[in-house]
Design a protein around this motif. Structure first.
Motif, mmCIF file in Angstrom:
data_model
loop_
_atom_site.group_PDB
_atom_site.id
_atom_site.type_symbol
_atom_site.label_atom_id
_atom_site.label_comp_id
_atom_site.label_asym_id
_atom_site.label_seq_id
_atom_site.Cartn_x
_atom_site.Cartn_y
_atom_site.Cartn_z
ATOM 1 N N LYS A 104 0.872 -1.103 -0.140
ATOM 2 C CA LYS A 104 0.139 -0.036 -0.129
ATOM 3 C C LYS A 104 1.025 1.227 0.020
ATOM 4 O O LYS A 104 0.312 2.443 -0.395
ATOM 5 C CB LYS A 104 -1.095 -0.042 1.226
ATOM 6 C CG LYS A 104 -0.462 0.104 2.443
ATOM 7 C CD LYS A 104 -0.549 1.177 3.052
ATOM 8 C CE LYS A 104 0.309 1.443 4.535
ATOM 9 N NZ LYS A 104 0.460 2.545 5.067
ATOM 10 N N LEU A 153 2.993 1.893 -2.202
ATOM 11 C CA LEU A 153 3.168 2.293 -3.507
ATOM 12 C C LEU A 153 1.942 3.228 -3.866
ATOM 13 O O LEU A 153 2.142 4.081 -4.729
ATOM 14 C CB LEU A 153 2.926 1.047 -4.395
ATOM 15 C CG LEU A 153 4.320 -0.044 -4.479
ATOM 16 C CD1 LEU A 153 3.842 -1.395 -5.313
ATOM 17 C CD2 LEU A 153 5.314 0.753 -4.517
ATOM 18 N N LEU A 154 0.856 3.256 -3.238
ATOM 19 C CA LEU A 154 -0.107 4.303 -3.261
ATOM 20 C C LEU A 154 0.216 5.489 -2.392
ATOM 21 O O LEU A 154 -0.045 6.553 -2.746
ATOM 22 C CB LEU A 154 -1.407 3.766 -2.925
ATOM 23 C CG LEU A 154 -2.741 4.467 -3.070
ATOM 24 C CD1 LEU A 154 -3.009 5.247 -4.343
ATOM 25 C CD2 LEU A 154 -3.925 3.941 -2.385
ATOM 26 N N GLU A 155 0.505 5.221 -1.095
ATOM 27 C CA GLU A 155 0.697 6.204 -0.097
ATOM 28 C C GLU A 155 1.797 6.989 -0.318
ATOM 29 O O GLU A 155 1.518 8.526 -0.287
ATOM 30 C CB GLU A 155 1.034 5.246 1.073
ATOM 31 C CG GLU A 155 0.957 6.241 2.390
ATOM 32 C CD GLU A 155 1.375 5.522 3.587
ATOM 33 O OE1 GLU A 155 2.238 5.997 4.530
ATOM 34 O OE2 GLU A 155 0.605 4.501 3.751
ATOM 35 N N LEU A 169 1.483 9.658 -3.453
ATOM 36 C CA LEU A 169 0.313 10.749 -3.489
ATOM 37 C C LEU A 169 1.098 11.741 -2.211
ATOM 38 O O LEU A 169 0.708 12.869 -2.293
ATOM 39 C CB LEU A 169 -0.989 10.037 -2.798
ATOM 40 C CG LEU A 169 -1.911 10.799 -2.283
ATOM 41 C CD1 LEU A 169 -2.371 11.644 -3.399
ATOM 42 C CD2 LEU A 169 -3.211 10.072 -1.464
ATOM 43 N N PHE A 224 -6.592 0.341 1.690
ATOM 44 C CA PHE A 224 -6.854 1.971 1.248
ATOM 45 C C PHE A 224 -7.014 2.774 2.867
ATOM 46 O O PHE A 224 -6.568 3.851 2.790
ATOM 47 C CB PHE A 224 -8.103 1.849 0.784
ATOM 48 C CG PHE A 224 -8.813 3.030 0.151
ATOM 49 C CD1 PHE A 224 -8.164 3.743 -0.833
ATOM 50 C CD2 PHE A 224 -9.672 3.507 0.947
ATOM 51 C CE1 PHE A 224 -8.654 5.053 -1.249
ATOM 52 C CE2 PHE A 224 -10.340 4.983 0.589
ATOM 53 C CZ PHE A 224 -9.717 5.631 -0.427
ATOM 54 N N ALA A 272 -3.540 3.465 4.228
ATOM 55 C CA ALA A 272 -3.055 4.568 3.246
ATOM 56 C C ALA A 272 -3.659 5.742 3.360
ATOM 57 O O ALA A 272 -3.011 6.948 3.454
ATOM 58 C CB ALA A 272 -2.965 3.958 1.610
ATOM 59 N N TRP A 273 -4.889 5.897 3.661
ATOM 60 C CA TRP A 273 -5.663 7.117 3.941
ATOM 61 C C TRP A 273 -5.368 7.956 4.966
ATOM 62 O O TRP A 273 -5.015 9.220 5.289
ATOM 63 C CB TRP A 273 -7.123 7.013 3.749
ATOM 64 C CG TRP A 273 -7.989 8.031 4.150
ATOM 65 C CD1 TRP A 273 -8.060 9.452 3.839
ATOM 66 C CD2 TRP A 273 -9.210 8.087 4.808
ATOM 67 N NE1 TRP A 273 -8.744 9.931 4.196
ATOM 68 C CE2 TRP A 273 -9.817 9.311 4.902
ATOM 69 C CE3 TRP A 273 -10.081 6.985 5.338
ATOM 70 C CZ2 TRP A 273 -10.855 9.453 5.380
ATOM 71 C CZ3 TRP A 273 -11.250 7.210 5.919
ATOM 72 C CH2 TRP A 273 -11.839 8.504 6.124
#
Length: 317
Positions: free
Chosen positions: A99, A101-103, A106, A183, A186-187
């Protein structure tokens, strides 16, 4: 003989005041610092060192918190070697760490966005960091309400947009529940990483950017050849903290699914939590301590290997 003893007593007497005065000078100079360090050292001994010693002891015992402890030797380690749920949880924990890789991308893009002279950027900083400030259980409850199949906000939105024909059971399916926890984590954590990136960007001297502008380096070239290399040290720590944090994470699934359905979201540290505080098989402090100690040793190996592999990121070396 008496003359020699008298001479030695005289020498000791002459050195004693000098040693006392040197000690008093040392205490006046460094005493307050050592006294201030004494409190965290005591807390470390009570809340870190003692639990570690306690866990190492119970590796060789069976103890359920009620009956007297019973020495079992290496039975806990043998059980761990044959525990498929634990080894599967390690794979899921590693998968969960993706995760970042998204966090992190961003967080870096938002840091670049807020680094510019934008009006109201402090308001945006507060908004992005708010999920990190709130307790993890609160964030998990918010996510649970959003993903509720009956009156959840996400299902209602998708139904109104005619994207789906019937509500999705996000937390009842294995992969959908797993993706929901990724998700949410990461949020919750991208905001603090955004602040770390922002600190790294502000630490770069503006003269460097001005020189780059004179040489015609703008946009992607500035970020590739100036921003990222000069943020090497803080980028190394951001990656380390993010990887280590995801390898220890369990909060989203503890509230959302409690490891279900059918162990689909049973991460390693959630499995350890269940061993200590009661899962389907009840509490077993001895086996929980064994799993915790072995997992901690794995994290130490990963940490040492990470710093060896990323040594070149620290441009000061």
């Amino acid at each position: 003989m008496s003359k020699l003893s008298a001479a030695s007593d005289l020498a000791a007497a002459s050195l004693h005041p000098r040693s006392r005065s040197s000690f008093s000078r040392f205490f006046r100079k460094y005493g307050p610092a050592y006294l201030m360090l004494l409190i965290p050292v005591c807390f470390f001994a009570v809340f870190s060192l003692y639990p570690i010693m306690w866990a190492l002891k119970y590796v060789f015992f069976y103890y359920d918190g009620v009956m007297p402890e019973r020495f079992t030797g290496l039975a806990n380690l043998q059980r761990l070697m044959e525990d498929q749920i634990y080894w599967t949880s390690l794979w899921k924990q590693a998968l969960f760490s993706l995760k970042i890789l998204l966090e992190l991308p961003l967080a870096f893009l938002l840091a670049l966005f807020l680094y510019s002279r934008l009006r109201g950027r402090n308001v945006f900083r507060a908004m992005f960091v708010m999920p990190y400030i709130l307790p993890g259980s609160t964030m998990a409850l918010v996510m649970y309400i959003l993903l509720n199949p009956y009156n959840g906000g996400l299902n209602q939105l998708l139904l109104k947009l005619h994207v789906i024909d019937h509500p999705i059971q996000f937390l009842s399916g294995g992969w959908t529940a797993f993706a929901s926890g990724m998700f949410m984590d990461a949020w919750q954590n991208f905001g603090i990483n955004m602040l770390f990136f922002l600190v790294g960007l502000t630490s770069i001297p503006k003269d460097v950017y001005e020189s780059a502008d004179m040489d015609g380096a703008t946009g992607w070239k500035r970020m590739r050849y100036i921003s990222i290399p000069m943020m090497g040290r803080i980028l190394q720590m951001i990656l380390f903290l993010s990887i280590l944090g995801t390898l220890k994470s369990m909060g989203p699934f503890l509230v959302l699914t409690n490891g279900g359905p059918n162990y689909a979201t049973e991460l390693t540290f959630l499995y350890i939590f269940h061993q200590f505080f009661g899962g389907e098989a009840g509490s077993n402090y001895g086996y929980g301590a064994t799993v915790a100690v072995v997992t901690a040793l794995m994290l130490v190996v990963i940490s040492v290997g990470y710093f060896k592999l990323t040594k070149k990121m620290d441009y000061s070396n």
